[in-house]
Write a protein that holds these residues in place. Structure first.
Motif, PDB file in Angstrom:
ATOM      1  N   VAL A   1       0.833  -1.201   0.000  1.00 51.58           N
ATOM      2  CA  VAL A   1       0.000   0.000   0.000  1.00 51.58           C
ATOM      3  C   VAL A   1       0.867   1.249   0.000  1.00 51.58           C
ATOM      4  O   VAL A   1       0.514   2.267  -0.608  1.00 51.58           O
ATOM      5  CB  VAL A   1      -0.942  -0.014   1.218  1.00 51.58           C
ATOM      6  CG1 VAL A   1      -1.686   1.307   1.349  1.00 51.58           C
ATOM      7  CG2 VAL A   1      -1.933  -1.168   1.107  1.00 51.58           C
ATOM      8  N   ARG A   2       2.036   1.185   0.640  1.00 55.08           N
ATOM      9  CA  ARG A   2       2.967   2.309   0.619  1.00 55.08           C
ATOM     10  C   ARG A   2       3.829   2.322  -0.638  1.00 55.08           C
ATOM     11  O   ARG A   2       4.623   3.234  -0.837  1.00 55.08           O
ATOM     12  CB  ARG A   2       3.870   2.247   1.861  1.00 55.08           C
ATOM     13  CG  ARG A   2       3.154   2.585   3.159  1.00 55.08           C
ATOM     14  CD  ARG A   2       3.983   2.224   4.351  1.00 55.08           C
ATOM     15  NE  ARG A   2       3.439   2.773   5.592  1.00 55.08           N
ATOM     16  CZ  ARG A   2       3.597   2.224   6.788  1.00 55.08           C
ATOM     17  NH1 ARG A   2       4.306   1.111   6.925  1.00 55.08           N
ATOM     18  NH2 ARG A   2       3.062   2.769   7.852  1.00 55.08           N
ATOM     19  N   ASN A   3       3.727   1.272  -1.444  1.00 51.44           N
ATOM     20  CA  ASN A   3       4.490   1.132  -2.680  1.00 51.44           C
ATOM     21  C   ASN A   3       5.991   1.125  -2.414  1.00 51.44           C
ATOM     22  O   ASN A   3       6.785   1.752  -3.115  1.00 51.44           O
ATOM     23  CB  ASN A   3       4.145   2.240  -3.672  1.00 51.44           C
ATOM     24  CG  ASN A   3       4.437   1.819  -5.103  1.00 51.44           C
ATOM     25  OD1 ASN A   3       4.435   0.623  -5.431  1.00 51.44           O
ATOM     26  ND2 ASN A   3       4.686   2.781  -5.980  1.00 51.44           N
TER      27      ASN A   3
ATOM     28  N   ALA B   1      -5.102  -2.854   5.267  1.00 51.85           N
ATOM     29  CA  ALA B   1      -3.924  -2.003   5.325  1.00 51.85           C
ATOM     30  C   ALA B   1      -4.251  -0.576   4.898  1.00 51.85           C
ATOM     31  O   ALA B   1      -3.804   0.393   5.527  1.00 51.85           O
ATOM     32  CB  ALA B   1      -2.810  -2.584   4.437  1.00 51.85           C
ATOM     33  N   VAL B   2      -5.036  -0.440   3.827  1.00 50.51           N
ATOM     34  CA  VAL B   2      -5.446   0.890   3.367  1.00 50.51           C
ATOM     35  C   VAL B   2      -6.252   1.602   4.456  1.00 50.51           C
ATOM     36  O   VAL B   2      -6.019   2.778   4.771  1.00 50.51           O
ATOM     37  CB  VAL B   2      -6.263   0.781   2.067  1.00 50.51           C
ATOM     38  CG1 VAL B   2      -6.947   2.115   1.740  1.00 50.51           C
ATOM     39  CG2 VAL B   2      -5.374   0.363   0.908  1.00 50.51           C
ATOM     40  N   ALA B   3      -7.213   0.880   5.036  1.00 47.90           N
ATOM     41  CA  ALA B   3      -8.059   1.484   6.063  1.00 47.90           C
ATOM     42  C   ALA B   3      -7.229   1.900   7.273  1.00 47.90           C
ATOM     43  O   ALA B   3      -7.407   3.005   7.816  1.00 47.90           O
ATOM     44  CB  ALA B   3      -9.150   0.493   6.479  1.00 47.90           C
ATOM     45  N   TYR B   4      -6.325   1.024   7.703  1.00 46.36           N
ATOM     46  CA  TYR B   4      -5.495   1.359   8.874  1.00 46.36           C
ATOM     47  C   TYR B   4      -4.647   2.595   8.616  1.00 46.36           C
ATOM     48  O   TYR B   4      -4.589   3.510   9.464  1.00 46.36           O
ATOM     49  CB  TYR B   4      -4.608   0.168   9.229  1.00 46.36           C
ATOM     50  CG  TYR B   4      -3.373   0.560  10.001  1.00 46.36           C
ATOM     51  CD1 TYR B   4      -3.469   1.035  11.311  1.00 46.36           C
ATOM     52  CD2 TYR B   4      -2.109   0.490   9.414  1.00 46.36           C
ATOM     53  CE1 TYR B   4      -2.327   1.417  12.013  1.00 46.36           C
ATOM     54  CE2 TYR B   4      -0.978   0.865  10.117  1.00 46.36           C
ATOM     55  CZ  TYR B   4      -1.091   1.336  11.407  1.00 46.36           C
ATOM     56  OH  TYR B   4       0.032   1.718  12.096  1.00 46.36           O
ATOM     57  N   LEU B   5      -3.966   2.648   7.466  1.00 45.32           N
ATOM     58  CA  LEU B   5      -3.097   3.783   7.188  1.00 45.32           C
ATOM     59  C   LEU B   5      -3.900   5.070   7.056  1.00 45.32           C
ATOM     60  O   LEU B   5      -3.500   6.131   7.570  1.00 45.32           O
ATOM     61  CB  LEU B   5      -2.295   3.524   5.911  1.00 45.32           C
ATOM     62  CG  LEU B   5      -1.227   2.427   6.002  1.00 45.32           C
ATOM     63  CD1 LEU B   5      -0.564   2.203   4.646  1.00 45.32           C
ATOM     64  CD2 LEU B   5      -0.176   2.781   7.047  1.00 45.32           C
TER      65      LEU B   5
ATOM     66  N   ASP C   1      -1.414   6.079  -3.622  1.00 41.81           N
ATOM     67  CA  ASP C   1      -2.548   5.837  -4.512  1.00 41.81           C
ATOM     68  C   ASP C   1      -2.089   5.980  -5.963  1.00 41.81           C
ATOM     69  O   ASP C   1      -1.625   7.060  -6.352  1.00 41.81           O
ATOM     70  CB  ASP C   1      -3.655   6.846  -4.204  1.00 41.81           C
ATOM     71  CG  ASP C   1      -4.965   6.506  -4.902  1.00 41.81           C
ATOM     72  OD1 ASP C   1      -4.936   5.784  -5.918  1.00 41.81           O
ATOM     73  OD2 ASP C   1      -6.021   6.964  -4.420  1.00 41.81           O
ATOM     74  N   PRO C   2      -2.197   4.932  -6.787  1.00 39.47           N
ATOM     75  CA  PRO C   2      -1.739   5.039  -8.188  1.00 39.47           C
ATOM     76  C   PRO C   2      -2.523   6.053  -9.002  1.00 39.47           C
ATOM     77  O   PRO C   2      -2.067   6.476 -10.067  1.00 39.47           O
ATOM     78  CB  PRO C   2      -1.934   3.618  -8.725  1.00 39.47           C
ATOM     79  CG  PRO C   2      -2.934   2.990  -7.820  1.00 39.47           C
ATOM     80  CD  PRO C   2      -2.704   3.597  -6.469  1.00 39.47           C
ATOM     81  N   ARG C   3      -3.699   6.457  -8.523  1.00 36.75           N
ATOM     82  CA  ARG C   3      -4.477   7.474  -9.243  1.00 36.75           C
ATOM     83  C   ARG C   3      -3.937   8.877  -9.001  1.00 36.75           C
ATOM     84  O   ARG C   3      -4.316   9.816  -9.702  1.00 36.75           O
ATOM     85  CB  ARG C   3      -5.945   7.406  -8.795  1.00 36.75           C
ATOM     86  CG  ARG C   3      -6.620   6.081  -9.079  1.00 36.75           C
ATOM     87  CD  ARG C   3      -7.952   5.998  -8.368  1.00 36.75           C
ATOM     88  NE  ARG C   3      -7.801   6.140  -6.916  1.00 36.75           N
ATOM     89  CZ  ARG C   3      -8.827   6.165  -6.062  1.00 36.75           C
ATOM     90  NH1 ARG C   3     -10.057   6.074  -6.523  1.00 36.75           N
ATOM     91  NH2 ARG C   3      -8.597   6.300  -4.763  1.00 36.75           N
TER      92      ARG C   3
ATOM     93  N   SER D   1       1.476  10.980  -5.038  1.00 38.37           N
ATOM     94  CA  SER D   1       1.550  10.123  -3.859  1.00 38.37           C
ATOM     95  C   SER D   1       2.286   8.824  -4.122  1.00 38.37           C
ATOM     96  O   SER D   1       2.555   8.066  -3.196  1.00 38.37           O
ATOM     97  CB  SER D   1       0.138   9.791  -3.360  1.00 38.37           C
ATOM     98  OG  SER D   1      -0.500   8.869  -4.234  1.00 38.37           O
ATOM     99  N   VAL D   2       2.606   8.541  -5.403  1.00 44.06           N
ATOM    100  CA  VAL D   2       3.230   7.270  -5.755  1.00 44.06           C
ATOM    101  C   VAL D   2       4.723   7.349  -5.512  1.00 44.06           C
ATOM    102  O   VAL D   2       5.406   8.244  -6.006  1.00 44.06           O
ATOM    103  CB  VAL D   2       2.946   6.910  -7.227  1.00 44.06           C
ATOM    104  CG1 VAL D   2       3.683   5.630  -7.603  1.00 44.06           C
ATOM    105  CG2 VAL D   2       1.454   6.739  -7.443  1.00 44.06           C
ATOM    106  N   ARG D   3       5.222   6.397  -4.737  1.00 43.50           N
ATOM    107  CA  ARG D   3       6.657   6.308  -4.496  1.00 43.50           C
ATOM    108  C   ARG D   3       7.262   5.288  -5.429  1.00 43.50           C
ATOM    109  O   ARG D   3       6.612   4.301  -5.794  1.00 43.50           O
ATOM    110  CB  ARG D   3       6.916   5.873  -3.044  1.00 43.50           C
ATOM    111  CG  ARG D   3       6.391   6.826  -2.021  1.00 43.50           C
ATOM    112  CD  ARG D   3       6.425   6.230  -0.634  1.00 43.50           C
ATOM    113  NE  ARG D   3       7.754   5.725  -0.298  1.00 43.50           N
ATOM    114  CZ  ARG D   3       8.024   5.057   0.807  1.00 43.50           C
ATOM    115  NH1 ARG D   3       7.049   4.788   1.661  1.00 43.50           N
ATOM    116  NH2 ARG D   3       9.242   4.640   1.075  1.00 43.50           N
ATOM    117  N   PRO D   4       8.494   5.473  -5.896  1.00 41.53           N
ATOM    118  CA  PRO D   4       9.098   4.470  -6.774  1.00 41.53           C
ATOM    119  C   PRO D   4       9.238   3.135  -6.065  1.00 41.53           C
ATOM    120  O   PRO D   4       9.601   3.077  -4.910  1.00 41.53           O
ATOM    121  CB  PRO D   4      10.485   5.070  -7.102  1.00 41.53           C
ATOM    122  CG  PRO D   4      10.758   6.015  -5.981  1.00 41.53           C
ATOM    123  CD  PRO D   4       9.424   6.558  -5.558  1.00 41.53           C
TER     124      PRO D   4
END
Length: 310
Positions: free
Chosen positions: A141-143, A283-287, A296-298, A302-305
């Motif tokens: 989820v954190r990528n 995991a998404v809900a907790y974070l 979020d890929p959208r 927010s997308v980390r490599p």
């Protein structure tokens, strides 16, 4: 001179939320139960949770982000489930077959001893795997790069997770024992009809209590796996998260139950998809609900490599 020092270093304002008190950076400084004090020579008890900013999020936000992440990183999501499924089959099936053969061969003692040894080993490995897949889900989820490497959890984190399971199981077990004791006393007094009625009510109450525990404390595993709290701190943080997101937490628990049923009704094969999807949702809900960043890929900002599985 004293007033000059005080003006140069003004006192810090009190924390607005009980979960905003950080704990030491080293996860090894806290025992699994949260009863270990701070560094040698310190008399202050170590706080039980790292800094968490509990926030209210809607179920629509959680589900839309979950589906976006799962669709974009489905390989990283599904591979851990496949590995666990294959590893579980390779460990459980040969072990049970061997124990059964020992029992059928007349070695009742060896068979019983084998089962007594198998059960704690199986439970320990299950706890380790559960914490591991939760850590992998958080990394996905954190990528983060190479999320599968997060599977190897420190032993202290696994011990804290076991403590969470023990405490929540004790809550359910003691409540059920009290209800069964009351039913037994009434039946022993000769009131069979009333005893049967109370037994049915106790059954529904036990189911409702189990659902309520899952509803209130679903986030405890992820707080622990994220190393944001010890055993007691993780339970407290999970309750605070659910209290701020009562309706969203209810729908999350309901959706997780439905996905589990779908996986079971498809001869367990569906769990290869439904299990990682459920973990990503948790995991998404907790974070989101603990004020932490989600990749979020959208949202390109927010997308980390990361290093995706090929």
């Amino acid at each position: 001179e004293k007033s000059d020092i005080q003006s140069e270093f003004p006192p810090e304002p009190p924390s607005p939320h009980p979960l905003a008190e950080p704990i030491p950076e080293s996860s090894e400084s806290l025992g699994p139960w949260g009863d270990i004090t701070g560094p040698p020579g310190s008399t202050d008890e170590a706080p039980s949770t790292r800094a968490l900013e509990v926030a209210s999020r809607s179920i629509e936000d959680v589900l839309s982000t979950t589906m976006a992440i799962f669709t974009d990183r489905w390989k990283n999501c599904v591979v851990p489930s496949l590995i666990l499924a294959i590893g579980g089959i390779l460990f459980v099936v040969p072990s049970l077959v061997t124990l059964d053969l020992l029992t059928q061969a007349g070695s009742t003692f060896l068979g019983a001893a084998g089962y007594m040894l198998f059960l704690p080993v199986f439970l320990l490995l299950s706890a380790y795997a559960t914490v591991g897949v939760a850590r992998v889900a958080l990394a996905i989820v954190r990528n983060e790069a190479s999320p599968l490497t997060r599977f190897l959890a420190p032993p202290i984190v696994v011990a804290r997770a076991v403590g969470i399971g023990v405490i929540l199981s004790l809550i359910l077990g003691i409540a059920c024992l009290v209800m069964l004791t009351i039913v037994g006393i009434i039946r022993a007094a000769g009131a069979q009809g009333l005893g049967n009625l109370l037994a049915a009510i106790a059954g529904f109450a036990s189911l409702a209590l189990a659902i309520g525990v899952g509803w209130q404390f679903w986030a405890a595993l992820f707080v622990c796996a994220d190393e944001k709290g010890n055993t007691i701190g993780s339970i407290r943080a999970a309750q605070a998260i659910s209290a701020e997101n009562m309706l969203t937490s209810f729908f999350i628990a309901l959706i997780a139950l439905v996905l589990s049923l779908i996986g079971t009704l498809t001869c367990l094969v569906g769990h290869i998809v439904t299990a990682p999807l459920t973990l990503v949702m948790f995991a998404v809900a907790y974070l989101m609900m603990s004020g932490q960043a989600v990749s979020d890929p959208r949202d390109p900002q927010s997308v980390r490599p990361s290093q995706q599985l090929s």
